[in-house]
Design a protein around this motif. Structure first.
Motif, mmCIF file in Angstrom:
data_model
loop_
_atom_site.group_PDB
_atom_site.id
_atom_site.type_symbol
_atom_site.label_atom_id
_atom_site.label_comp_id
_atom_site.label_asym_id
_atom_site.label_seq_id
_atom_site.Cartn_x
_atom_site.Cartn_y
_atom_site.Cartn_z
ATOM 1 N N THR A 22 21.197 -11.475 7.853
ATOM 2 C CA THR A 22 21.328 -11.367 6.403
ATOM 3 C C THR A 22 22.797 -11.207 6.058
ATOM 4 O OG1 THR A 22 19.142 -10.357 6.112
ATOM 5 C CG2 THR A 22 20.749 -10.002 4.351
ATOM 6 N N CYS A 24 25.086 -10.651 2.765
ATOM 7 C CA CYS A 24 24.885 -10.248 1.373
ATOM 8 C C CYS A 24 26.192 -9.761 0.750
ATOM 9 C CB CYS A 24 23.837 -9.135 1.283
ATOM 10 S SG CYS A 24 23.555 -8.543 -0.402
ATOM 11 N N VAL A 85 19.262 -15.145 5.732
ATOM 12 C CA VAL A 85 19.177 -14.786 4.314
ATOM 13 C C VAL A 85 20.593 -14.752 3.748
ATOM 14 C CG1 VAL A 85 18.358 -13.125 2.622
ATOM 15 C CG2 VAL A 85 17.127 -13.401 4.782
#
Length: 242
Positions: A22, A24, A85
């Motif tokens: 991920t 982010c 992600v």
């Protein structure tokens, strides 16, 4: 006239390792920590080895993808599936790094394709992208129900460079992706809830995500808005996460 032959259901082998990354950007993106927490719970439930990198610059998006590719290729056991992600501000085809510079999504996707990532060759690669793809806002329309089905066909001997990938976008091309300051994004929260609590192929799960989100209403600037995810698949087999 002979009757149509039923489709064979071939499944991806999920007996090996499951890895997730991920990336982010939290800068000016209130509520994203709630999304990270939900993703981490989902990955634990689905038995994925998960890594989170917060606030990557545009270059670090690429660097972290390269590290992930090397990790997959050097993993001690075969890798069956990988999730990536990507959460940031963005526009169609681009994400904005923590340094406000842009990185092309295609450059990120190609790192794990069948040519560049030997460990994931012919294995499913799932990308979840929580980012705006434009500035349009959808007030919604009154329409009848539609059904969409996708059929993929297996290819033997050799394999195209770009198969076995699934791109899941938080919104359709040209539109804004919404995020709540405390609760996170409706998209990530719905995906993680459905992927954790429902059973079926990943395409079936995404159809459920789309159905749930189509029933939702987001209030923005005092006006109701609609938002729906979009997914693009080159999967050749059924992918079951549970």
């Amino acid at each position: 006239m002979s009757s149509p032959q039923p489709l064979q259901e071939e499944r991806y082998d999920m007996s090996g390792a499951h890895l997730a990354l991920t990336l982010c950007v939290t800068k000016a993106r209130e509520g994203c920590e709630a999304d990270i927490d939900a993703l981490e719970r989902m990955f634990r439930h689905l038995k994925f080895e998960s890594t989170v990198k917060r606030d990557p610059t545009a270059q670090e998006f690429l660097d972290e993808m390269d590290k992930f590719q090397q990790t997959i290729d050097n993993w001690e056991e075969p890798v069956s599936c990988a999730f990536v992600v990507l959460m940031a501000h963005g526009e169609e085809g681009f994400l904005k790094g923590e340094d406000d510079k842009m990185v092309r999504l295609e450059d990120l996707f190609e790192v794990l394709n069948n040519k560049n990532c030997k460990g994931l060759r012919a294995k499913p690669k799932v990308y979840i992208i929580q980012a705006c793809r434009g500035e349009h806002r959808d007030p919604g329309e009154e329409v009848g129900e539609e059904q969409v089905s996708a059929i993929t066909k297996d290819n033997l001997q050799t394999i195209p460079t770009f198969t076995d990938a699934l791109h899941i976008y938080s919104t359709v091309e040209g539109f804004i992706a919404y995020r709540h300051d405390q609760k996170g994004s409706a998209f990530i929260q719905t995906v993680t809830n459905v992927f954790t609590n429902r059973k079926g192929s990943i395409i079936e799960l995404l159809e459920e995500v789309t159905r749930i989100m189509a029933d939702m209403e987001v209030i923005q600037d005092g006006k109701p808005r609609k938002v729906n995810p979009e997914f693009q698949s080159t999967l050749r087999k059924k992918l079951y996460l549970q």
